[in-house]
Design an enzyme around this catalytic site. Structure first.
Site, PDB file in Angstrom:
ATOM      1  N   SER A   1       0.063  41.042   5.897  1.00  0.00           N
ATOM      2  CA  SER A   1      -0.555  40.111   6.834  1.00  0.00           C
ATOM      3  C   SER A   1      -2.074  40.338   6.885  1.00  0.00           C
ATOM      4  O   SER A   1      -2.729  40.254   5.847  1.00  0.00           O
ATOM      5  CB  SER A   1       0.102  40.256   8.210  1.00  0.00           C
TER       6      SER A   1
ATOM      7  N   ASP B   1       8.646  32.694   6.289  1.00  0.00           N
ATOM      8  CA  ASP B   1       7.463  33.135   7.033  1.00  0.00           C
ATOM      9  C   ASP B   1       6.807  31.933   7.695  1.00  0.00           C
ATOM     10  O   ASP B   1       6.488  30.940   7.044  1.00  0.00           O
ATOM     11  CB  ASP B   1       6.473  33.809   6.071  1.00  0.00           C
TER      12      ASP B   1
ATOM     13  N   HIS C   1       8.284  36.965   8.095  1.00  0.00           N
ATOM     14  CA  HIS C   1       6.962  37.565   7.922  1.00  0.00           C
ATOM     15  C   HIS C   1       7.012  39.058   7.600  1.00  0.00           C
ATOM     16  O   HIS C   1       5.990  39.635   7.255  1.00  0.00           O
ATOM     17  CB  HIS C   1       6.141  37.340   9.200  1.00  0.00           C
TER      18      HIS C   1
END
Length: 320
Positions: free
Chosen positions: A107, A242, A270
């Protein structure tokens, strides 16, 4: 009588602390072999890697820091940009006497990992981006809202115990309201959300978020300098479901990074490292075994910078 030799167990991955530039930095380290630097995402910590660290430590030296402003690291009024985080990673590795690593970022950590590879190519052997930011504007709406000017007033209220309990109950009962791709994503994000009750953590979160996201979406892009990853073995891992950094951005990142590999986790959102840790480790193992560490060539790097990005520059689209 001779005592039979006992095969040593892999080193435990333990939480440790170092003071660098006057700030206490928390990090997990252990294992043996080639070095892996694992960088977590926003409002997260090195705990996000716990499901894979033990297996990875059997074959690699793993270093998983808590970024400044996160986890058990200090949370000062400081620079929380991706570039500053990349410098922090270099400094931690220097203190630990580790010169070169395969850098793995999740991320926001993916953006930091890409920045690390750009700023310190001589230290980067391979690059792994896990649902990494920077390949498009789209990002979960709640992050765009949190980047707004009202967040300083709203977050203390919505993270208070009574309100957060109601929010958690409602979203758990009707998970579709959250816009999360999977229930496991929702459960993990809600646990991290509770940590924002602490004022210093909340301020660090807002400073970090606003360095990379505004009310229109992601601000920082890896697309303008992604051609510099040429020659660095690059792996992209994305969860098909995601919704925080939409999975559609995986194809954009792959196209922008010549020679990169893409692995889609069909049952993941995610956090592929949470949803399917065995496959995550297997994919990483295969990548490590079938690629050679990048060798930094200053003359080649200079030539790439002078020539610039091939063709017309890619710009972030407003939709992905």
């Amino acid at each position: 009588m001779a005592v039979p030799a006992i095969e040593p167990e892999p080193l435990d991955v333990s939480l440790r602390f170092r003071t660098i530039h006057g700030y206490r930095r928390a990090y997990r380290v252990g294992g043996r072999g080639p070095a892996l630097l694992l960088i977590h995402g926003i409002s997260d910590s090195s705990e996000t890697w716990q499901s894979v660290l033990g297996d990875l430590a059997k074959r690699y030296t793993v270093i998983a820091p808590d970024l400044l402003g996160h986890g058990d690291s200090d949370k000062p009024r400081a620079d929380y940009s991706a570039a500053a985080y990349a410098c922090g990673m270099r400094d931690l590795l220097s203190v630990l006497d580790i010169s070169r690593v395969t850098v793995i970022g999740h991320s926001l950590g993916g953006g930091v990992a890409a920045q690390f590879a750009y700023q310190f190519p001589e230290r980067c052997e391979r690059l792994v981006l896990v649902c990494g930011g920077g390949a498009g504007r789209a990002v979960h709406p709640m992050l765009r809202l949190a980047a707004g000017p009202w967040a300083e007033l709203a977050l203390p209220a919505v993270t208070s115990a009574p309100v957060s309990s109601v929010i958690s109950f409602v979203l758990s009962a009707v998970p579709g309201l959250s816009g999360m791709g999977t229930r496991t994503d929702l459960a993990y994000v809600l646990r991290r959300y509770q940590l924002l009750r602490e004022p210093r953590a909340r301020k660090a979160f807002l400073r970090t978020l606003r360095a990379v996201v505004d009310q229109r979406g992601q601000v920082v892009t890896l697309l303008d300098r992604s051609y510099l990853a040429t020659g660095i073995p690059t792996l992209l891992i994305w969860g098909e479901h995601d919704r925080i950094v939409p999975a559609e951005q995986a194809a954009v990142a792959r196209a922008a990074m010549p020679g990169s590999r893409l692995e889609i986790f069909p049952s993941s959102g995610h956090f592929p490292q949470h949803d399917d840790p065995e496959r995550f480790v297997a994919v990483l193992d295969e990548f490590m075994e079938t690629t050679s560490p990048a060798e930094y060539d200053a003359a080649r790097w200079r030539t790439m910078l002078r020539d610039g990005r091939p063709g017309d520059p890619n710009e972030m689209s407003s939709g992905s």
